[in-house]
Write an enzyme that holds these catalytic residues in place. Structure first.
Site, PDB file in Angstrom:
ATOM      1  N   GLU A 506       0.828  -1.215   0.000  1.00 17.13           N
ATOM      2  CA  GLU A 506       0.000   0.000   0.000  1.00 17.13           C
ATOM      3  C   GLU A 506       0.865   1.268   0.000  1.00 17.13           C
ATOM      4  OE1 GLU A 506      -2.730  -0.274   3.275  1.00 17.13           O
ATOM      5  OE2 GLU A 506      -3.743  -2.028   2.469  1.00 17.13           O
ATOM      6  N   GLU A 599      -4.806  -8.823   1.224  1.00 21.77           N
ATOM      7  CA  GLU A 599      -5.477  -8.470   2.479  1.00 21.77           C
ATOM      8  C   GLU A 599      -6.973  -8.474   2.225  1.00 21.77           C
ATOM      9  OE1 GLU A 599      -4.185  -4.974   4.623  1.00 21.77           O
ATOM     10  OE2 GLU A 599      -2.065  -5.390   4.184  1.00 21.77           O
TER      11      GLU A 599
END
Length: 907
Positions: A506, A599
């Protein structure tokens, strides 16, 4: 001279020769010696010394209670000054910088040589004596309140500060011709090492393993002083980092011509049940002043599988090779061999994690110079965009979780048994894969995943040039990204459990268009240069299929985007990233790339806590008015409430089942971890684990188990059925099971039989009114009985029970037993709301090192032997005493309750 005398002299000469050869052979060619015992430790309480690695920007905003998917921001540039030590530390990276023109030059002098702590003569007798691994922060105390110096993001523990570790090591005269290296598996952070008063090197990134060459500074036949300075800043991570030398430390002694650090690469190709080709590359260093003619020989042995696989028969040999290595140079030599009928490494339960060991020996003039062992596995991996992951030709659906590096109440200090326990409970869940978020693990963790048959995505960075917290890795990224990335891969590349490399999570560069994509490509190229046999990826939560950043990886790793972010009705008013389910868009844009959700979920709950009313949605954000308790800071365990960007397991499963080409998922997270306690940053630890911080199963454990172990005949009921204050009030009942039909009975009266619909993953009866007594569910599959379960109203707490996870543990000062305390009523049923204060006591060959209860809001120090039960459970962690054998008796007491004892053995 008579014949008898001649014969006697010949015998004496032969005996002397044998003794001399035996004496030579008694000195190992390579020694790896643990340096974990008996260090001296000192941590500044106020102002520290001025021996800083580099200047840092001032922090203007310490708030860490922000959504985990917040946009990273630009770095703040601060110019280095002449007083910093980084220019003496940077040369430690040179072995991992490919372009020698970019190698760092060692400046003249030795900063800190006049500082007392680095000298042999300094008296450190008043310093604390400790053993490694050591986490200075875990003993607490916890910081409390809204303006705490360390808030919930980093776990409210004293992770910050500057500290020193000192230890003397003696180098024998028999080792005068050796080279000496200090190998540190992990030190948090900005490690700088002095040897006998001289600055020898260091490594700033706290998660990487690194090596310091001690040879130029060692005094043969004397005690040599090691002094290590660490500096762990505030606001340097989004989760609990711990502090200190929190992994193992080793002294490596080798001949001047030896196999380099992480110097073998073993991989396999053309793998089948009948034959496998094994390829080896050996990197040899010659640190002497003369050229060396070296012969290399490698044999391969079967290790088999299991917790402690033992070396078996020799199954193959590589042909011997001879090479001249120039003085001061290193050389890599490659070779190949074949193994007939290989025993393949594969994930449990359908395959076995078989292992092999390659033993490589170096000889000079027939004298053994080095012996190096490499454990590896033989397996084939295929990443199919439509059929997912194939291991040895079998489709393996990824049933994975993310794991942070702390070990709960033990903190960041690595312990093999604690890590093994985490993995064992995950295997009971049905988990077959781990994503190491978001940093390199302890080496021993990958040894466990190899032996236990887990698949691993090995990850190195959480940030690059753009920052997520004011003092995170972005500060050192420009100087260290190549060295950290290459060293990470070289260390872990021989582990068969590692199936892919992740070089980012991220990262903020998702937002910077072509510039971010170019940096991603640069890092990708480094990964592939180090290891072309595995895919390289980075996890994306913002980059879309048409953005340049998404094009830079071998596989597509999506964080939450697959199931959609903030796109369901209950999330309509929230700010932040918002996407529809993007599996189809990515699959269309990248038809030749495997897609996995790196995720998913970020579902939040507090074990055993149920908050009413229950949402009507199958996924809803957790906050004060939706599943949250604003007074006690708990989140309802109906397992429907998520982080703002998350999704319930129900929503995730449905989206994946609608897109069967998706290879699987890594749930955020397997276990609760210290820090990042969304949504209540007054707490110490997270709410997102399937398993709580103490290792107790939350209700959703059984939801995942029913999906990941579909043949397990199980039915799990929630909530508990002890609600005297809810008499006559609606109290929904949910059931997790792999069955397709279920009937619920309240006090033997049916309240309905349900069939689970398509894309439904729980049974729920939403109109049940509470009355004390018994809940019973009977489940069916394909019309036949599957499983049944019962939950009864409990009486008042009456007695305690203790149960150890193991009855016999090893008396090595490191092995652990995890003792579960249960509060029970007079009939022996768990008291599901009990919060009695428990006093733990111990006698015999062990000590209690920590207690816990899984309550994320409990700010009692982990080292305290007095702990409240939380919803009927508490935990004591017992460690053996080194070389002390015998019984260990643990006792638990609580006012008004029957005392409990249990005894285990240390052997």
């Amino acid at each position: 001279m008579n014949k008898k005398l001649i014969y006697l002299l010949v015998l004496l000469h032969f005996a002397a020769t044998c003794l001399r050869l035996n004496a030579q052979s008694s000195v190992p060619s390579r020694e790896r010696i643990s340096l974990n015992k008996n260090w001296r430790f000192f941590k500044y309480q106020d102002t520290a010394d001025k021996l800083i690695y580099d200047v840092r920007p001032d922090i203007t905003d310490r708030n860490d209670s922000v959504a985990a998917d917040s946009k990273p921001t630009e770095s703040v540039t601060v110019a280095s000054t002449n007083g910093v030590l980084k220019y003496w530390i940077l040369p430690s990276a040179n072995n991992f910088i490919k372009d020698t023109a970019k190698h760092h030059k060692q400046p003249a002098g030795s900063p800190g040589s006049d500082f007392p702590f680095v000298h042999n003569s300094f008296n450190d007798a008043v310093w604390e004596q400790i053993n490694l691994p050591h986490d200075w922060a875990i003993k607490g105390p916890f910081y409390k309140g809204d303006n705490a110096i360390v808030s919930g993001g980093m776990g409210r523990l004293p992770i910050h500060g500057v500290a020193w570790y000192r230890k003397k090591i003696n180098i024998s005269a028999k080792d005068a011709d050796k080279s000496f290296y200090l190998d540190i598996d992990g030190a948090m952070s900005y490690a700088m090492v002095w040897v006998n008063g001289k600055l020898a090197g260091g490594w700033p990134y706290g998660y990487n393993s690194f090596r310091i060459n001690l040879t130029p500074y060692i005094k043969i036949g004397e005690n040599n002083q090691l002094a290590i300075r660490l500096d762990n800043p505030l606001n340097s991570a989004r989760w609990y980092s711990g502090g200190g030398i929190y992994r193992n430390v080793w002294l490596t002694k080798v001949a001047t011509t030896h196999i380099a650090q992480w110097g073998t690469t073993v991989n396999t190709s053309n793998v089948s049940a009948k034959l496998a080709k094994v390829n080896i590359a050996v990197n040899i260093e010659n640190t002497s002043s003369s050229d060396k003619l070296i012969r290399i020989q490698t044999n391969v042995y079967l290790l088999g599988n299991g917790k402690q696989p033992s070396i078996g028969k020799k199954v193959a040999s590589f042909s011997a090779q001879t090479i001249t290595i120039k003085a001061g140079a290193n050389t890599t030599i490659t070779n190949q061999t074949l193994i007939q009928n290989p025993q393949l490494w594969g994930p449990l339960p359908t395959q076995q994690p078989n292992l092999y060991k390659a033993i490589t020996k170096l000889y000079e003039n027939s004298k053994e110079q080095d012996v190096y062992e490499t454990v590896f596995g033989i397996r084939s991996l295929k990443f199919n965009p439509n059929n997912g992951l194939l291991v040895n030709g079998e489709k393996i659906y990824i049933k994975g979780v993310n794991q942070h590096h702390d070990l709960g109440a033990l903190g960041a200090a690595f312990n093999v048994r604690a890590a093994e326990r985490q993995l064992q409970i995950l295997q009971e869940l049905g988990c077959n894969a781990i994503r190491l978020s978001h940093n390199p693990p302890a080496p021993e963790l990958l040894e466990l995943t190899d032996k236990m048959g887990f698949l691993v995505i090995d990850e190195v960075f959480d940030s690059w040039e753009r920052k997520k917290t004011p003092l995170d890795f972005h500060l050192i990224f420009p100087d260290w990204y190549e060295a950290d990335l290459r060293s990470f891969i070289r260390r872990d590349k021989n582990h068969p459990s590692v199936i892919a490399w992740s070089f980012g999570n991220e990262v903020g560069e998702q937002y910077t268009g072509q510039a971010g994509a170019a940096l991603a490509k640069k890092l990708y190229n480094i990964v592939k240069d180090e290891d072309s046999t595995r895919p390289a990826t980075t996890s994306i939560n913002y980059a879309k299929p048409d953005m340049p950043f998404s094009q830079q990886t071998d596989i597509i790793s999506l964080n939450y985007q697959g199931e959609g972010i903030r796109n369901a009705a209950a999330y309509a008013g929230l700010k932040g990233i918002r996407t529809s389910p993007l599996y189809p868009s990515f699959h269309k844009q990248f038809p030749n790339k495997l897609i996995v959700s790196s995720e998913t979920a970020s579902l939040l709950s507090t074990r055993g806590t149920y908050i009413f009313p229950v949402t009507k949605y199958n996924s809803a954000p957790a906050n004060d008015t939706s599943g949250g308790d604003p007074i006690n800071h708990y989140v309802s365990a109906y397992e429907l409430y998520t982080a703002p960007f998350g999704a319930s397991a129900d929503k995730v499963f449905a989206t994946q089942d609608q897109h069967p080409y998706v290879a699987g998922e890594f749930v955020w997270t397997g276990w609760d971890y210290i820090g990042e306690p969304t949504p209540y940053y007054s707490a110490r630890s997270s709410y997102c684990g399937i398993i709580d911080l103490a290792g107790f199963k939350k209700d959703r454990f059984y939801q995942y188990q029913s999906r990941w172990k579909p043949n397990l005949k199980m039915a799990h009921i929630l909530p508990h059925w002890s609600w005297p204050e809810r008499l006559g009030q609606i109290t929904p009942v949910h059931v997790f099971s792999a069955a397709d039909e279920a009937e619920l009975f309240v006090n033997n009266i049916s309240v309905g039989r349900q069939k689970r619909g398509k894309y439904e993953y729980r049974f729920h009866w939403d109109s049940v009114k509470y009355q004390p007594g018994e809940l019973r569910v009977v489940t069916y599959k394909n019309g036949k009985f599957w499983a049944a379960n019962t939950v009864k109203t409990a009486g008042e707490p009456a007695k305690l029970q203790l149960e150890s996870d193991r009855q016999v543990i090893t008396a090595d000062g490191e092995d652990l037993a995890f003792i579960t305390l249960t509060v029970k009523d007079a009939k022996g049923a768990i008291a599901p709301r009990a919060n009695n204060t428990i006093q733990f006591e111990i006698t015999g060959a062990g000590e209690i090192v920590a207690t816990d209860n899984g309550d994320p809001t409990d700010l009692v120090a982990f080292a305290d032997k007095q702990r409240k039960a939380f919803n009927g459970l508490a935990l004591a962690i017992v460690r053996t005493k080194e070389k002390v054998k015998g019984n260990i008796t643990i006792t638990a007491k609580s006012a008004g309750l029957t005392v409990a004892t249990t005894t285990i053995q240390a052997k």
